[in-house]
Scaffold this motif. Structure first.
Motif, short mmCIF file in Angstrom:
data_model
loop_
_atom_site.label_atom_id
_atom_site.label_comp_id
_atom_site.label_asym_id
_atom_site.label_seq_id
_atom_site.Cartn_x
_atom_site.Cartn_y
_atom_site.Cartn_z
N VAL A 51 26.02 47.82 49.82
CA VAL A 51 26.49 46.57 49.97
C VAL A 51 27.57 46.06 48.73
N VAL A 52 27.23 46.46 47.57
CA VAL A 52 28.16 46.18 46.42
C VAL A 52 29.66 46.95 46.53
N ASP A 53 29.57 48.19 47.12
CA ASP A 53 30.74 49.10 47.24
C ASP A 53 31.22 48.68 48.56
N GLN A 54 30.84 48.19 49.48
CA GLN A 54 31.50 47.50 50.69
C GLN A 54 32.35 46.23 49.91
N GLN A 55 31.77 45.35 49.46
CA GLN A 55 32.72 44.31 48.68
C GLN A 55 33.58 44.71 47.76
N ALA A 56 33.56 45.70 46.92
CA ALA A 56 34.28 46.15 46.02
C ALA A 56 35.56 46.91 46.42
N ALA A 57 35.35 47.65 47.84
CA ALA A 57 36.28 48.30 48.82
C ALA A 57 37.41 47.32 49.01
N ARG A 58 36.65 46.13 49.68
CA ARG A 58 37.59 45.07 50.17
C ARG A 58 38.49 44.41 49.12
N ARG A 59 37.92 44.15 48.09
CA ARG A 59 38.43 43.15 47.02
C ARG A 59 39.00 43.75 45.58
N VAL A 60 38.96 44.92 45.16
CA VAL A 60 39.32 45.33 44.02
C VAL A 60 40.95 45.40 44.16
N ARG A 61 41.73 45.12 43.15
CA ARG A 61 43.14 45.17 43.25
C ARG A 61 43.77 46.46 42.94
N SER A 62 44.74 46.71 43.42
CA SER A 62 45.38 47.94 43.10
C SER A 62 45.54 48.35 41.76
N GLY A 63 45.44 49.69 41.28
CA GLY A 63 45.20 49.80 39.87
C GLY A 63 43.94 49.77 39.40
N GLY A 64 42.77 49.43 40.18
CA GLY A 64 41.65 49.22 39.88
C GLY A 64 40.61 50.33 40.03
N ALA A 65 39.31 50.09 39.66
CA ALA A 65 38.23 51.24 39.87
C ALA A 65 37.14 50.79 40.13
N ILE A 66 36.19 51.58 41.00
CA ILE A 66 35.00 51.49 41.23
C ILE A 66 34.16 52.57 40.58
N ILE A 75 32.56 59.67 49.66
CA ILE A 75 33.41 59.33 50.61
C ILE A 75 34.27 58.04 50.52
N LEU A 76 33.79 57.10 49.99
CA LEU A 76 34.46 55.88 49.57
C LEU A 76 35.78 56.28 48.76
N ALA A 77 35.88 57.15 47.90
CA ALA A 77 37.02 57.60 47.36
C ALA A 77 38.09 57.94 48.35
N ARG A 78 37.70 58.87 49.25
CA ARG A 78 38.64 59.18 50.49
C ARG A 78 39.01 58.17 51.15
N GLU A 79 38.08 57.26 51.52
CA GLU A 79 38.46 56.25 52.53
C GLU A 79 39.60 55.23 52.10
N LEU A 80 39.59 55.18 50.54
CA LEU A 80 40.60 54.29 49.76
C LEU A 80 41.79 54.97 49.53
N ALA A 81 42.09 56.13 50.19
CA ALA A 81 43.29 56.62 49.85
C ALA A 81 44.36 55.84 50.47
N GLY A 82 45.44 55.85 49.27
CA GLY A 82 46.49 55.00 49.49
C GLY A 82 46.53 53.64 48.71
N ARG A 83 45.31 53.43 48.44
CA ARG A 83 45.12 51.94 47.85
C ARG A 83 45.16 51.94 46.41
N ASP A 84 45.25 53.00 45.62
CA ASP A 84 45.52 53.17 44.14
C ASP A 84 44.07 52.36 43.45
N VAL A 85 43.04 52.98 43.76
CA VAL A 85 41.71 52.30 43.45
C VAL A 85 40.99 53.81 43.38
N THR A 86 40.42 53.95 42.18
CA THR A 86 39.55 55.19 42.03
C THR A 86 38.27 54.76 42.22
N VAL A 87 37.41 55.76 42.76
CA VAL A 87 36.19 55.58 43.01
C VAL A 87 35.36 57.01 42.24
N ASN A 88 34.33 56.82 41.42
CA ASN A 88 33.77 57.85 41.02
C ASN A 88 32.27 57.35 40.68
#
Length: 244
Positions: free
Chosen positions: A120-135, A166-179
């Motif tokens: 749930v948290v990652d879903q919202q984060a993936a939708r809203r974190v700005r470019s250059g951001g991190a999850i 998986i989310l890191a790969r789904e956000l390809a091209g967004r300039d948002v890291t997921v670790n």
């Protein structure tokens, strides 16, 4: 032109590792949205301390497994600060019992918070974190250790690792890291609960560093991933002092 502070949401920010992450990010200049679910007084004290020191923080209640409440948490962050740059998902619960003895209601409780909550948290984060951001999701070393009594908790944290990669790969091209950051045995109330001094000493001695982790050890790595570590992505970073 003054650059506005970056904005971070930290779930589970009232206690333990989450609290130390809140304090560290605030010290690093972030405006912090501290999420809690039951510890209102503790959360508000942390916010007051940060503000008194010249920082900026607000506390927002939300059950991380409740998608409506989490959406509102993110709405508050955007209304208050104009956007979100970093999301650190530190909220979690633990349960320790042999698989043959574990009440399935307890399994459901752990997985609701640790697995559904992460989703749930990652879903919202993936939708809203700005470019250059991190999850950054807080995982655990336990899936790798495979210790008796940890089936419910370790399996929930293995799911956190999977969601993260998986989310890191789904956000390809967004300039948002997921670790994910996977602490080892760390001196928090969650870890220490129910353990006698001999057990704690034995666990501490099992690390090459001959001590338990401190929440600040994890917060240091989270701060790195939230800030300068732009080329670390899709990883589970173990913060355990070398424990096997």
């Amino acid at each position: 032109m003054t650059v506005p502070p970056r904005v971070a949401i930290v779930t589970g920010g009232a206690h333990g590792i989450g609290r130390r992450i809140v304090e560290r990010l605030a010290a690093d200049g972030f405006s912090v949205v501290l999420n809690y679910v039951t510890s209102k007084d503790d959360a508000e004290r942390i916010v007051s301390t940060i503000v008194a020191a010249g920082g900026d923080a607000v506390a927002v209640r939300a059950d991380v497994a409740d998608e409506v409440a989490v959406a509102e948490l993110f709405d508050v962050a955007e209304r208050t600060y104009g956007g979100i740059d970093v999301v650190v998902h530190a909220a979690g619960v633990a349960s320790h019992a042999l698989l043959t003895e574990l009440d399935l209601a307890e399994l459901d409780r752990v997985h609701r918070t640790n697995v559904r909550g992460t989703f749930v948290v990652d879903q919202q984060a993936a939708r809203r974190v700005r470019s250059g951001g991190a999850i950054v999701n807080i995982s655990s070393t336990t899936p790798r250790l495979s210790q008796p009594g940890y089936a419910a908790y370790a399996s929930s944290k293995a799911a956190v690792d999977a969601i993260t990669l998986i989310l890191a790969r789904e956000l390809a091209g967004r300039d948002v890291t997921v670790n994910a950051v996977a602490p080892g045995a760390t001196a928090t109330a969650l870890f220490l609960a129910g353990k006698d001094e001999q057990t704690i000493a034995r666990i501490a001695a099992s690390s090459p560093m001959n001590r338990l982790g401190d929440p600040a050890d994890t917060a240091e790595v989270v701060a790195f991933l939230a800030g300068p570590a732009r080329w670390i992505n899709g990883q589970v970073v173990y913060v355990n002092g070398g424990a096997a």
